[in-house]
Every structure is written in structure tokens, then in C-alpha cells.
Write an enzyme that holds these catalytic residues in place. Structure first.
Site, PDB file in Angstrom:
ATOM      1  N   HIS A  43       0.642  -1.104  -0.362  1.00  0.00           N
ATOM      2  CA  HIS A  43       0.105   0.101  -0.136  1.00  0.00           C
ATOM      3  C   HIS A  43       1.106   1.804   0.069  1.00  0.00           C
ATOM      4  O   HIS A  43       2.235   1.137   0.205  1.00  0.00           O
ATOM      5  CB  HIS A  43      -1.192  -0.388   1.393  1.00  0.00           C
ATOM      6  CG  HIS A  43       0.312   0.150   2.050  1.00  0.00           C
ATOM      7  ND1 HIS A  43       0.572  -1.296   2.667  1.00  0.00           N
ATOM      8  CD2 HIS A  43      -0.111   1.766   3.125  1.00  0.00           C
ATOM      9  CE1 HIS A  43       1.189  -0.828   4.229  1.00  0.00           C
ATOM     10  NE2 HIS A  43       1.016   0.616   4.628  1.00  0.00           N
ATOM     11  N   HIS A 131       5.632   6.531  -1.392  1.00  0.00           N
ATOM     12  CA  HIS A 131       6.563   4.607  -1.352  1.00  0.00           C
ATOM     13  C   HIS A 131       5.418   4.049  -1.304  1.00  0.00           C
ATOM     14  O   HIS A 131       4.037   3.998   0.180  1.00  0.00           O
ATOM     15  CB  HIS A 131       8.031   5.035  -0.591  1.00  0.00           C
ATOM     16  CG  HIS A 131       6.900   4.759   0.898  1.00  0.00           C
ATOM     17  ND1 HIS A 131       6.556   6.508   1.497  1.00  0.00           N
ATOM     18  CD2 HIS A 131       7.383   3.912   1.708  1.00  0.00           C
ATOM     19  CE1 HIS A 131       6.872   6.154   3.153  1.00  0.00           C
ATOM     20  NE2 HIS A 131       6.893   4.921   3.357  1.00  0.00           N
TER      21      HIS A 131
END
Length: 180
Positions: A43, A131
Site C-alpha cells: 500500500h 512510497h
């Protein structure tokens, strides 16, 4: 803290396939022994909501209302490099990151944070470095550009309950993003 809540974007099936290819190449290229994060836990964290035990039902309802108020179009995300983030701990986060600012993602995160704050849920205004954490490893991977970026169109965002230390997530809510 045994359970925490956060809003996130999750990669689609094609992006997960790309991430698996990247992690396989990294494991071979750098002889990495750390376990990579499972596909169902990959995620991009948007906003941490808090420790579930410290959140009232009213606050949880407010977080859901804040998410439901977001009316933005779907947008593309693209991660074109891999590197180890600095860490005070021995194990560093190995992440997919982007050389671009990903303005639509930045705008989306800002709007979600604003919606949360308007409903009394603290949301960070700090700098955001999009990220995806792949693993935690003592081995430091210097920044490398990927042959092909990992990309997908974000068509929804989710509220995740993390069972801290148990490597398990439960999605508590999903909200669609409009047509791109």
C-alpha cells in the site's frame, strides 16, 4: 498498540504482478534474505488515523464521513525507483519510490487530510514522500532506477485496520474515486 488505522491506496492486480517481478529481481541481485511484504499488505500510506483502542466510535464515524466527502477523479501513480530509506533501526525500509512529485496523489492526500481535520481527526500536514514498503532489511540498497515503472490508476482508497505485529490487515472501508 495492537491495532491501528490508516488510509491508503492499494495497487491493483497488474501492479502487484510488477511489484513481485521487482522484488524477485532485487532478491537475486542483492542476495536479500528478508521476507518481502505480502501482496495483500502492499500500500501507499496516506494518513495515519490512530490506535484503534484510543478512537471512539464517533471519531471512526467522522473518519468515514471525511473519506466519503472526497470527490476527486481517479489518478495515475507511478513508482520508478527502489531504495532503502534511512532508519534508526538496524532494519531499513526497502521501498518503491518515484522521481516525480506525483501531483495528483499529493493533491488527493492534501484533500483527504483537510477533510479529516474539518471533522476533528488530526491529519499530518508534513511533507509526503509517496512510497510502497517492500521489506525491512539490514542490507542497504542504494537508489536504483527500475527498467519499467510500477504503475496503476488509483480508482479507490481504503481505511485499513492493521493488526500490529501480526502481518495482517483488514479493510474497514472503501471509497471510489471518480472517472479519470
Amino acid at each position: 498498540m495492537t491495532e491501528s488505522l490508516f488510509f491508503a491506496l492499494q495497487p491493483d492486480v497488474a501492479a502487484i504482478t510488477q511489484i513481485n517481478e521487482v522484488t524477485a529481481a532485487l532478491r537475486t541481485q542483492h542476495d536479500l534474505s528478508a521476507r518481502f511484504i505480502s501482496a495483500d499488505r502492499l500500500h501507499v500510506t496516506l494518513h495515519f488515523v490512530g490506535d484503534l483502542a484510543a478512537i471512539s466510535q464517533e471519531q471512526l464515524d467522522s473518519a468515514h464521513a471525511a473519506a466519503a466527502a472526497i470527490k476527486l477523479p481517479a489518478f495515475d501513480v507511478s513508482f520508478d525507483k527502489v531504495l532503502s530509506f534511512r532508519s534508526a533501526k538496524a532494519e531499513r525500509p526497502l521501498v518503491l519510490a518515484s522521481s516525480s512529485s506525483m501531483n495528483p496523489l499529493q493533491l488527493f492526500r492534501y484533500e483527504l487530510g483537510d477533510s479529516l481535520r474539518r471533522r476533528g481527526i488530526p491529519a499530518e500536514k508534513t511533507t509526503f514522500t509517496p512510497h510502497i514498503t517492500l521489506s525491512y532489511d539490514e542490507y542497504k540498497v542504494e537508489e536504483e532506477v527500475l527498467v519499467a515503472p510500477v504503475k496503476w490508476t488509483a480508482r479507490e482508497f481504503v481505511l485499513i485496520k492493521s493488526f500490529v505485529g501480526k502481518s495482517r490487515y483488514e479493510v474497514l472501508g472503501r471509497w471510489p474515486l471518480g472517472a479519470a
